[in-house]
Design an enzyme around this catalytic site. Structure first.
Site, PDB file in Angstrom:
ATOM      1  CE  LYS A  52      -4.235  -1.987   2.268  1.00 54.08           C
ATOM      2  NZ  LYS A  52      -3.764  -3.457   2.267  1.00 54.08           N
ATOM      3  CB  ILE A  53       3.544   2.385   1.836  1.00 54.89           C
ATOM      4  CG1 ILE A  53       3.020   1.999   2.911  1.00 54.89           C
ATOM      5  CG2 ILE A  53       4.227   3.809   1.889  1.00 54.89           C
ATOM      6  CD1 ILE A  53       3.899   2.850   5.185  1.00 54.89           C
ATOM      7  CG  HIS A 106      10.108   5.949  13.203  1.00 57.98           C
ATOM      8  ND1 HIS A 106      10.134   5.049  13.495  1.00 57.98           N
ATOM      9  CD2 HIS A 106       8.871   5.785  13.101  1.00 57.98           C
ATOM     10  CE1 HIS A 106       9.533   3.904  13.375  1.00 57.98           C
ATOM     11  NE2 HIS A 106       8.770   4.593  12.444  1.00 57.98           N
ATOM     12  CD  GLN A 107       9.499  14.718  11.109  1.00 62.25           C
ATOM     13  OE1 GLN A 107      10.389  15.308  11.693  1.00 62.25           O
ATOM     14  NE2 GLN A 107       8.384  15.367  10.919  1.00 62.25           N
ATOM     15  CB  ALA A 108       7.147   8.665   7.765  1.00 63.70           C
ATOM     16  CB  SER A 150      11.031   0.627   5.810  1.00 64.54           C
ATOM     17  OG  SER A 150       9.863  -0.166   6.152  1.00 64.54           O
ATOM     18  NE  ARG A 151       9.045  -0.868  11.935  1.00 65.04           N
ATOM     19  CZ  ARG A 151       8.217  -0.397  11.772  1.00 65.04           C
ATOM     20  NH1 ARG A 151       8.393   1.450  10.595  1.00 65.04           N
ATOM     21  NH2 ARG A 151       7.172  -0.393  12.004  1.00 65.04           N
ATOM     22  CG  ASP A 184      10.966   9.144   9.321  1.00 60.11           C
ATOM     23  OD1 ASP A 184      10.712  10.580  10.295  1.00 60.11           O
ATOM     24  OD2 ASP A 184       9.793   8.476   9.476  1.00 60.11           O
ATOM     25  CD  GLU A 229      13.875   4.179  14.581  1.00 60.31           C
ATOM     26  OE1 GLU A 229      12.628   4.132  14.588  1.00 60.31           O
ATOM     27  OE2 GLU A 229      14.211   4.245  13.986  1.00 60.31           O
TER      28      GLU A 229
END
Length: 331
Positions: free
Chosen positions: A153-154, A294-296, A232-233, A257, A262
């Site tokens: 989907k993304i 990590h704000q996406a 993503s990760r 991101d 993290e």
């Protein structure tokens, strides 16, 4: 019965309280779940956690011993959860299987354009009334090639934006997405995608098979002037290898991101503390690298959908229902 939510951001709290309004009282904590904070959950049957929570075996043991029976994670990813340990301890675990894919795809594009057009450097200069253009030259995206690793989907949402820019599309995934094929995406082996793409974006989950998907060999296969984006990760990229390539002067831009180490850093204020992570400290010094925290996913739309799905997961648990969000069913 009070529900305890760990790792709640200030912007997120009113959305959580609204989503849980018809359930029992929810108490929001800004601390993240780990071995040190897990004892706080004692006496709470249901807890909710954020994406950077530590839900390894040791933490789950503490939770179970304190009476916790259900963990509702407010994210799609669940690589931070020891599912085998949860099942052994009789803990029900649920996640959010879907939220707005546009939030992440649009942010990935924001990163790509920011590094391509040197937006951060330009903004810093103009704050000092330095209006020179030297070093700010970017490239048109129109007519260039976007490589999308992961076309769910993304990835599909990202591809639609790329199609709007007039880009050629290459894709790589375990299964082809017909919607992407309709946009003109051609599926190719990963090495070919890396070698031919001007812009490479990652949209795959983190699991054993995808850890360091972008390793030293993959980085060397990329064009010297490529743009790499990861929303993503963090574990999808071998960061040490990336730093080595950046030191060699490669890549037009890198937008991250997420970061593989993290946990214990992102979502926290570390500005007054010594930097202990040498890799991250080196990474942020490169002028062609942009790192965000990590704000996406962090839009009103996406977070609203996440907390509403989390509330439904809790209600399903209470009423004995099982949905597609359940990772470890109620025993």
């Amino acid at each position: 019965m009070e529900i305890l939510a760990f790792g709640v951001q200030a912007d997120e709290q009113p959305l959580i309280e609204w989503a849980f309004r018809d359930l029992d009282e929810v108490r929001c904590l800004d601390v993240f779940l780990n071995e040190d904070t897990a004892p706080i959950a004692a006496g709470h049957e249901i807890i909710s956690t954020s994406v950077n929570a530590d839900l390894g075996g040791a933490v789950l043991e503490i939770l179970a011993a304190g009476g916790t029976r259900m963990v509702a994670q407010r994210s799609t990813g669940f690589n931070n959860i020891d599912l085998d340990a949860a099942g052994r301890l009789g803990l029900t675990v649920a996640r959010v299987s879907y939220y707005s894919p546009y939030s992440v795809a649009e942010f990935a594009w924001a990163l790509a354009m920011a590094v391509n057009r040197r937006i951060v450097r330009a903004s810093t200069r103009t704050r000092d009334f330095d209006f020179r253009l030297h070093g700010l030259m970017g490239r048109d995206m129109h007519g260039r090639t976007a490589g999308v690793l992961g076309t769910g989907k993304i990835g599909e949402a990202f591809a639609r934006i790329a199609h709007g820019f007039g880009m050629r599309l290459l894709g790589w995934d375990v299964a082809e997405n017909p919607a992407c094929a309709e946009l003109g995406m051609r599926y190719v082996p990963k090495d070919e995608l890396l070698a031919r793409s001007d812009l490479i974006t990652l949209h795959v989950p983190l699991m054993a098979a995808t850890r360091h998907l972008i390793d030293a060999a993959a980085l060397k296969a990329m064009r010297d002037d490529a743009i790499l984006v990861n929303s993503s990760r963090g574990g999808l990229i071998d960061t040490a290898a990336l730093v080595g390539e950046l030191r060699a002067g490669r890549f037009a831009g890198v937008g991250l991101d997420v970061y593989e180490a993290e946990a214990g850093l992102f979502f926290l204020d570390k500005s007054l503390e010594p930097v202990e992570d040498d890799t991250l400290a080196r990474l942020v010094t490169f002028p062609n690298v942009l790192v965000t925290s990590h704000q996406a996913y962090y839009t009103e739309d996406a977070v609203g959908q996440i907390v509403e799905a989390t509330a439904r997961n809790v209600l399903d648990y209470r009423e004995g229902r099982r949905s597609e969000n359940v990772l470890v069913p109620r025993s």
